[in-house]
Design an enzyme around this catalytic site. Sequence first.
Site, PDB file in Angstrom:
ATOM      1  N   ASP A  22      23.468  52.399  11.930  1.00 11.63           N
ATOM      2  CA  ASP A  22      24.136  50.830  12.151  1.00 11.63           C
ATOM      3  C   ASP A  22      25.961  51.076  12.019  1.00 11.63           C
ATOM      4  O   ASP A  22      26.220  51.645  11.056  1.00 11.63           O
ATOM      5  CB  ASP A  22      23.644  49.772  11.404  1.00 11.63           C
ATOM      6  CG  ASP A  22      23.979  48.363  11.776  1.00 11.63           C
ATOM      7  OD1 ASP A  22      24.452  48.146  13.021  1.00 11.63           O
ATOM      8  OD2 ASP A  22      23.891  47.531  10.822  1.00 11.63           O
ATOM      9  N   HIS A  50      35.378  41.607  12.468  1.00 11.77           N
ATOM     10  CA  HIS A  50      34.328  41.483  11.342  1.00 11.77           C
ATOM     11  C   HIS A  50      34.683  42.140  10.058  1.00 11.77           C
ATOM     12  O   HIS A  50      34.740  41.925   9.047  1.00 11.77           O
ATOM     13  CB  HIS A  50      32.958  41.837  11.851  1.00 11.77           C
ATOM     14  CG  HIS A  50      32.179  42.230  10.823  1.00 11.77           C
ATOM     15  ND1 HIS A  50      31.291  40.924  10.004  1.00 11.77           N
ATOM     16  CD2 HIS A  50      31.327  42.988  10.152  1.00 11.77           C
ATOM     17  CE1 HIS A  50      30.562  41.427   9.252  1.00 11.77           C
ATOM     18  NE2 HIS A  50      30.577  42.713   9.274  1.00 11.77           N
ATOM     19  N   GLU A  76      23.214  39.270  10.379  1.00 13.88           N
ATOM     20  CA  GLU A  76      24.583  39.808  11.314  1.00 13.88           C
ATOM     21  C   GLU A  76      24.028  39.868  12.702  1.00 13.88           C
ATOM     22  O   GLU A  76      22.885  40.571  13.040  1.00 13.88           O
ATOM     23  CB  GLU A  76      24.819  41.452  10.636  1.00 13.88           C
ATOM     24  CG  GLU A  76      25.208  41.363   9.225  1.00 13.88           C
ATOM     25  CD  GLU A  76      25.911  42.719   8.740  1.00 13.88           C
ATOM     26  OE1 GLU A  76      25.590  43.580   9.267  1.00 13.88           O
ATOM     27  OE2 GLU A  76      26.872  42.437   7.928  1.00 13.88           O
ATOM     28  N   GLU A 123      24.188  41.338  16.161  1.00 14.15           N
ATOM     29  CA  GLU A 123      24.260  42.683  16.634  1.00 14.15           C
ATOM     30  C   GLU A 123      23.752  43.084  18.010  1.00 14.15           C
ATOM     31  O   GLU A 123      22.845  42.276  18.381  1.00 14.15           O
ATOM     32  CB  GLU A 123      24.171  43.688  15.927  1.00 14.15           C
ATOM     33  CG  GLU A 123      24.563  43.631  14.352  1.00 14.15           C
ATOM     34  CD  GLU A 123      24.741  44.986  13.451  1.00 14.15           C
ATOM     35  OE1 GLU A 123      24.296  45.848  14.105  1.00 14.15           O
ATOM     36  OE2 GLU A 123      24.634  44.762  12.285  1.00 14.15           O
ATOM     37  N   ASP A 160      20.610  42.172  12.041  1.00 18.77           N
ATOM     38  CA  ASP A 160      20.974  43.121  10.645  1.00 18.77           C
ATOM     39  C   ASP A 160      20.781  42.026   9.556  1.00 18.77           C
ATOM     40  O   ASP A 160      21.882  42.062   9.020  1.00 18.77           O
ATOM     41  CB  ASP A 160      22.195  44.160  10.790  1.00 18.77           C
ATOM     42  CG  ASP A 160      22.098  44.806   9.344  1.00 18.77           C
ATOM     43  OD1 ASP A 160      21.203  44.995   8.805  1.00 18.77           O
ATOM     44  OD2 ASP A 160      23.257  45.190   9.264  1.00 18.77           O
ATOM     45  N   ARG A 192      23.708  39.678   0.686  1.00 17.94           N
ATOM     46  CA  ARG A 192      24.923  40.026   0.113  1.00 17.94           C
ATOM     47  C   ARG A 192      25.246  40.491  -1.293  1.00 17.94           C
ATOM     48  O   ARG A 192      25.914  41.088  -1.563  1.00 17.94           O
ATOM     49  CB  ARG A 192      26.084  38.953   0.668  1.00 17.94           C
ATOM     50  CG  ARG A 192      25.934  38.463   1.988  1.00 17.94           C
ATOM     51  CD  ARG A 192      26.618  39.677   2.753  1.00 17.94           C
ATOM     52  NE  ARG A 192      26.493  39.589   4.327  1.00 17.94           N
ATOM     53  CZ  ARG A 192      26.649  40.247   5.140  1.00 17.94           C
ATOM     54  NH1 ARG A 192      26.779  41.608   4.915  1.00 17.94           N
ATOM     55  NH2 ARG A 192      26.692  40.051   6.572  1.00 17.94           N
ATOM     56  N   GLN A 225      23.957  43.869  -1.968  1.00 19.85           N
ATOM     57  CA  GLN A 225      24.948  44.619  -1.040  1.00 19.85           C
ATOM     58  C   GLN A 225      26.078  44.973  -1.946  1.00 19.85           C
ATOM     59  O   GLN A 225      26.588  45.982  -2.444  1.00 19.85           O
ATOM     60  CB  GLN A 225      25.197  44.243   0.190  1.00 19.85           C
ATOM     61  CG  GLN A 225      26.148  44.779   1.106  1.00 19.85           C
ATOM     62  CD  GLN A 225      26.410  44.231   2.305  1.00 19.85           C
ATOM     63  OE1 GLN A 225      25.970  43.112   2.750  1.00 19.85           O
ATOM     64  NE2 GLN A 225      27.281  44.973   3.188  1.00 19.85           N
ATOM     65  N   LYS A 235      20.153  46.066   2.808  1.00 15.80           N
ATOM     66  CA  LYS A 235      19.973  45.923   4.027  1.00 15.80           C
ATOM     67  C   LYS A 235      18.437  46.518   4.923  1.00 15.80           C
ATOM     68  O   LYS A 235      18.113  46.074   5.724  1.00 15.80           O
ATOM     69  CB  LYS A 235      21.016  46.843   4.863  1.00 15.80           C
ATOM     70  CG  LYS A 235      22.457  46.463   4.792  1.00 15.80           C
ATOM     71  CD  LYS A 235      23.096  45.308   5.760  1.00 15.80           C
ATOM     72  CE  LYS A 235      24.249  45.473   5.494  1.00 15.80           C
ATOM     73  NZ  LYS A 235      24.796  44.635   6.664  1.00 15.80           N
ATOM     74  N   THR A 291      15.107  44.635   9.827  1.00  9.35           N
ATOM     75  CA  THR A 291      15.791  44.557  10.896  1.00  9.35           C
ATOM     76  C   THR A 291      15.314  43.984  12.035  1.00  9.35           C
ATOM     77  O   THR A 291      14.327  44.676  12.450  1.00  9.35           O
ATOM     78  CB  THR A 291      16.889  45.717  11.195  1.00  9.35           C
ATOM     79  OG1 THR A 291      17.356  46.673  10.094  1.00  9.35           O
ATOM     80  CG2 THR A 291      17.782  45.775  12.162  1.00  9.35           C
ATOM     81  N   GLU A 343      30.935  35.137   7.061  1.00 10.01           N
ATOM     82  CA  GLU A 343      32.393  34.649   7.544  1.00 10.01           C
ATOM     83  C   GLU A 343      32.334  33.337   7.936  1.00 10.01           C
ATOM     84  O   GLU A 343      33.280  32.697   7.833  1.00 10.01           O
ATOM     85  CB  GLU A 343      32.349  35.751   8.716  1.00 10.01           C
ATOM     86  CG  GLU A 343      32.616  37.203   8.612  1.00 10.01           C
ATOM     87  CD  GLU A 343      32.313  38.093  10.076  1.00 10.01           C
ATOM     88  OE1 GLU A 343      33.301  38.081  10.498  1.00 10.01           O
ATOM     89  OE2 GLU A 343      31.338  38.347   9.997  1.00 10.01           O
TER      90      GLU A 343
END
Length: 366
Positions: A95, A102, A163, A165, A197, A201, A204, A217, A221, A322
């Site tokens: 990834d 971002h 996420e 993607e 993904d 948080r 992480q 993560k 996925t 975000e």
Amino acid sequence: MSGFGLDHLPYGVFSHLGDTPRVGVRLDDTVLDLAAATGRPELATSSLNAFLALGPEVWTETRAQARELLEGGSPTLPLADVTLHLPVEVADYVDFYASEHHATNVGRIFRPDGDALLPNWKHLPVGYHGRAGTVVPSGTPVVRPSGQRPGGVFGASARLDIEAELGFVVGVGSRLGTPVPHDAFADHVFGVVGLNDWSARDIQAWEYVPLGPFLGKSFATSISHWVTPLEALEAAWVDLPGQDPEPLPYLGPGATRGLDIDVEIEVDGVVVSRPSYRDMYWSPAQMLAHLTVNGASLRTGDLYGSGTISGPDADQRGSLLEIGWGDESAFLADGAEVVLRYSAPGTGGGRITLGEVVGRIEPARG
Ligand code: CA
């Protein structure tokens, strides 16, 4: 217009009435049993891998054959009557982190007192190796992960995120020790999938220093059931916004072509953001060149993600981290459902709709 017309024809793996999974092609809300219609043994298997390994000439021939069969009125199965499966047996999963918007947003949130972008970011496409075995097809429930959170406290993640993607599916492998040049992208990459993904948080944030993402993560996925071949995206190539400093020669300073793919993120029935892939910094060909520059070989079924797709505006952010920007209530609750949708200019003048990626959050089990 379904977005799944003759100019699209994405590939997937399906079964019908509990029979053996095999490769099919989607036209509108129907599926052509490509294995039966062509008699090709590589299509009568439960993943696209054997077909992908055959390479670009066969991909082109087969696409033309599928189109001819459908134009000739070959019978198809209603989509509602088939079960869709994971389309690709994922070999290695990598990834990237290719959106400047971002990376800048996350840098500001995670390191408010430091530089938003770290010094390497504009010199190479930053990435990490993920967990291929937990790549799941759209619709698979996502169990809230538990683990260590900041301070070494154990518990269910309270900051579960997405996420949005794009994933690139490798068809043709490469030789160990020999880098794949940026201009060989279309010799190796077959097509694209939608990709979520999922990211915890809090897990992480505690674990990522200094070796990067790990358990925050690797729990899941999600990818779309449908793989859109590059041939269906020929009208979607655009110049990316530009790169400064000029990348090293192996990254092909002229290879900065991206895809004009619009993304829509829906949470619990509400569209929360609309980023576009055309705003990315690093191109798909550059990411491929970078991931093999050390001689690491590609395998059929390799999957690499673009990194979160975020644009310059507040309504173009590709993660809830975000979108919420400090608002804890933006993260996913149990039962929340996320849908990622993608569309791009088609070769027929209209737009094609890529496969959607759906996931619902289930409560933590451990
Ligand atoms: Ca990611």
